[in-house]
Design a protein around this motif. Structure first.
Motif, PDB file in Angstrom:
ATOM      1  N   GLN A  39       0.829  -1.200   0.000  1.00 39.87           N
ATOM      2  CA  GLN A  39       0.000   0.000   0.000  1.00 39.87           C
ATOM      3  C   GLN A  39       0.863   1.251   0.000  1.00 39.87           C
ATOM      4  N   LYS A  40       1.901   1.245   0.806  1.00 41.12           N
ATOM      5  CA  LYS A  40       2.806   2.404   0.877  1.00 41.12           C
ATOM      6  C   LYS A  40       3.507   2.623  -0.461  1.00 41.12           C
ATOM      7  N   GLU A  41       4.048   1.566  -1.033  1.00 39.55           N
ATOM      8  CA  GLU A  41       4.798   1.705  -2.282  1.00 39.55           C
ATOM      9  C   GLU A  41       3.889   2.044  -3.462  1.00 39.55           C
ATOM     10  N   LEU A  42       2.698   1.440  -3.507  1.00 41.17           N
ATOM     11  CA  LEU A  42       1.769   1.775  -4.581  1.00 41.17           C
ATOM     12  C   LEU A  42       1.314   3.229  -4.487  1.00 41.17           C
ATOM     13  N   SER A  43       1.097   3.706  -3.273  1.00 39.03           N
ATOM     14  CA  SER A  43       0.679   5.102  -3.129  1.00 39.03           C
ATOM     15  C   SER A  43       1.785   6.049  -3.575  1.00 39.03           C
ATOM     16  N   LEU A  44       3.042   5.704  -3.308  1.00 38.86           N
ATOM     17  CA  LEU A  44       4.153   6.535  -3.776  1.00 38.86           C
ATOM     18  C   LEU A  44       4.262   6.506  -5.300  1.00 38.86           C
ATOM     19  N   ILE A  45       4.031   5.350  -5.900  1.00 38.39           N
ATOM     20  CA  ILE A  45       4.072   5.236  -7.363  1.00 38.39           C
ATOM     21  C   ILE A  45       2.977   6.096  -7.988  1.00 38.39           C
ATOM     22  N   PHE A  46       1.755   6.003  -7.459  1.00 43.23           N
ATOM     23  CA  PHE A  46       0.658   6.792  -8.020  1.00 43.23           C
ATOM     24  C   PHE A  46       0.857   8.282  -7.770  1.00 43.23           C
ATOM     25  N   GLN A  47       1.469   8.619  -6.645  1.00 42.94           N
ATOM     26  CA  GLN A  47       1.743  10.030  -6.361  1.00 42.94           C
ATOM     27  C   GLN A  47       2.724  10.596  -7.387  1.00 42.94           C
ATOM     28  N   GLN A  48       3.761   9.838  -7.711  1.00 45.54           N
ATOM     29  CA  GLN A  48       4.719  10.292  -8.723  1.00 45.54           C
ATOM     30  C   GLN A  48       4.070  10.403 -10.097  1.00 45.54           C
ATOM     31  N   GLN A  49       3.222   9.440 -10.448  1.00 47.06           N
ATOM     32  CA  GLN A  49       2.606   9.433 -11.774  1.00 47.06           C
ATOM     33  C   GLN A  49       1.569  10.539 -11.942  1.00 47.06           C
ATOM     34  N   ARG A  51       1.606  13.509 -10.500  1.00 46.07           N
ATOM     35  CA  ARG A  51       2.145  14.862 -10.399  1.00 46.07           C
ATOM     36  C   ARG A  51       2.060  15.597 -11.720  1.00 46.07           C
ATOM     37  N   ALA A  52       2.255  14.869 -12.820  1.00 40.54           N
ATOM     38  CA  ALA A  52       2.229  15.488 -14.144  1.00 40.54           C
ATOM     39  C   ALA A  52       0.822  15.937 -14.537  1.00 40.54           C
ATOM     40  N   THR A  53      -0.187  15.194 -14.107  1.00 42.32           N
ATOM     41  CA  THR A  53      -1.562  15.565 -14.446  1.00 42.32           C
ATOM     42  C   THR A  53      -2.153  16.341 -13.273  1.00 42.32           C
ATOM     43  N   HIS A  54      -2.404  17.609 -13.483  1.00 38.53           N
ATOM     44  CA  HIS A  54      -2.929  18.466 -12.419  1.00 38.53           C
ATOM     45  C   HIS A  54      -4.425  18.229 -12.249  1.00 38.53           C
ATOM     46  N   GLY A  55      -4.873  18.268 -11.010  1.00 36.54           N
ATOM     47  CA  GLY A  55      -6.285  18.092 -10.716  1.00 36.54           C
ATOM     48  C   GLY A  55      -6.719  16.653 -10.559  1.00 36.54           C
ATOM     49  N   VAL A  56      -5.770  15.713 -10.565  1.00 35.32           N
ATOM     50  CA  VAL A  56      -6.100  14.298 -10.399  1.00 35.32           C
ATOM     51  C   VAL A  56      -5.366  13.765  -9.180  1.00 35.32           C
ATOM     52  N   MET A  57      -6.087  13.024  -8.354  1.00 36.16           N
ATOM     53  CA  MET A  57      -5.470  12.426  -7.174  1.00 36.16           C
ATOM     54  C   MET A  57      -5.923  10.970  -7.069  1.00 36.16           C
ATOM     55  N   VAL A  58      -4.968  10.076  -6.944  1.00 38.14           N
ATOM     56  CA  VAL A  58      -5.243   8.651  -6.780  1.00 38.14           C
ATOM     57  C   VAL A  58      -4.670   8.230  -5.438  1.00 38.14           C
ATOM     58  N   SER A  59      -5.517   7.690  -4.578  1.00 42.37           N
ATOM     59  CA  SER A  59      -5.036   7.212  -3.283  1.00 42.37           C
ATOM     60  C   SER A  59      -5.404   5.745  -3.120  1.00 42.37           C
ATOM     61  N   VAL A  60      -4.508   5.002  -2.501  1.00 44.25           N
ATOM     62  CA  VAL A  60      -4.716   3.574  -2.254  1.00 44.25           C
ATOM     63  C   VAL A  60      -5.367   3.450  -0.887  1.00 44.25           C
ATOM     64  N   THR A  61      -6.641   3.063  -0.865  1.00 45.49           N
ATOM     65  CA  THR A  61      -7.370   3.026   0.399  1.00 45.49           C
ATOM     66  C   THR A  61      -7.206   1.713   1.147  1.00 45.49           C
ATOM     67  N   ARG A  62      -7.084   0.612   0.404  1.00 46.13           N
ATOM     68  CA  ARG A  62      -6.988  -0.693   1.071  1.00 46.13           C
ATOM     69  C   ARG A  62      -6.269  -1.662   0.158  1.00 46.13           C
ATOM     70  N   VAL A  63      -5.486  -2.548   0.753  1.00 47.02           N
ATOM     71  CA  VAL A  63      -4.768  -3.577  -0.003  1.00 47.02           C
ATOM     72  C   VAL A  63      -4.986  -4.912   0.690  1.00 47.02           C
ATOM     73  N   ARG A  64      -5.361  -5.901  -0.083  1.00 45.26           N
ATOM     74  CA  ARG A  64      -5.501  -7.277   0.409  1.00 45.26           C
ATOM     75  C   ARG A  64      -4.502  -8.147  -0.336  1.00 45.26           C
ATOM     76  N   VAL A  65      -3.904  -9.095   0.381  1.00 45.17           N
ATOM     77  CA  VAL A  65      -2.918  -9.989  -0.204  1.00 45.17           C
ATOM     78  C   VAL A  65      -3.384 -11.418   0.016  1.00 45.17           C
ATOM     79  N   SER A  66      -3.232 -12.254  -1.008  1.00 40.34           N
ATOM     80  CA  SER A  66      -3.624 -13.658  -0.895  1.00 40.34           C
ATOM     81  C   SER A  66      -2.691 -14.367   0.094  1.00 40.34           C
ATOM     82  N   PRO A  67      -3.121 -15.486   0.660  1.00 35.98           N
ATOM     83  CA  PRO A  67      -2.286 -16.184   1.653  1.00 35.98           C
ATOM     84  C   PRO A  67      -0.917 -16.608   1.134  1.00 35.98           C
TER      85      PRO A  67
END
Length: 136
Positions: A39-49, A51-67
């Motif tokens: 979740q932390k790393e995906l949110s950093l990736i989306f934050q970097q991506q 930045r170029a498009t103004h007015g758009v925000m993507v946040s990772v609210t929840r992450v589930r991982v298989s066993p």
């Protein structure tokens, strides 16, 4: 919540589960740690991506991982909601690139980079809709 049931034959007490509290398995500690890392790393990736498009925000609210830690299901909250489908299609089209970027970031923590699945988290929209109905 447990209740005690009495057996008349042996005079033993047996612990049984009440129907009011069903058993819901919790994720293991390792799954939770990996989910938080992803979740932390995906949110950093989306934050970097985004930045170029103004007015758009993507946040990772929840992450589930298989066993077996091979599948990662990420729920995304996208602002503005009007462009959510367009942005989600773009994210799904660039799934392999995002997985590669994630792999370069977590290569020392995980042996296998999990397969990524993205879904829109519409819980905030649902809460807003319920509030509007309650105000009427």
């Amino acid at each position: 919540m447990f209740i005690f049931a009495f057996r008349a034959i042996c005079c033993n007490f047996v612990v049984t589960r009440t129907p009011l509290t069903p058993y819901i398995p919790m994720q293991e500690t390792r799954q939770n740690k990996v989910a938080r890392l992803l979740q932390k790393e995906l949110s950093l990736i989306f934050q970097q991506q985004t930045r170029a498009t103004h007015g758009v925000m993507v946040s990772v609210t929840r992450v589930r991982v298989s066993p077996d830690l091979s599948v990662c299901t990420a729920y995304l909250s996208i602002f503005p909601p009007a462009r959510a489908e367009e942005i989600m299609d773009n994210i799904r089209a660039n799934d392999k690139t995002i997985r590669y970027e994630l792999g370069t970031r977590i290569r020392h923590q995980l042996r296998i980079v999990p397969e990524l699945r993205f879904f829109i988290d519409d819980s905030l929209d649902y809460i807003e809709h319920i509030d509007e109905l309650l105000k009427k």
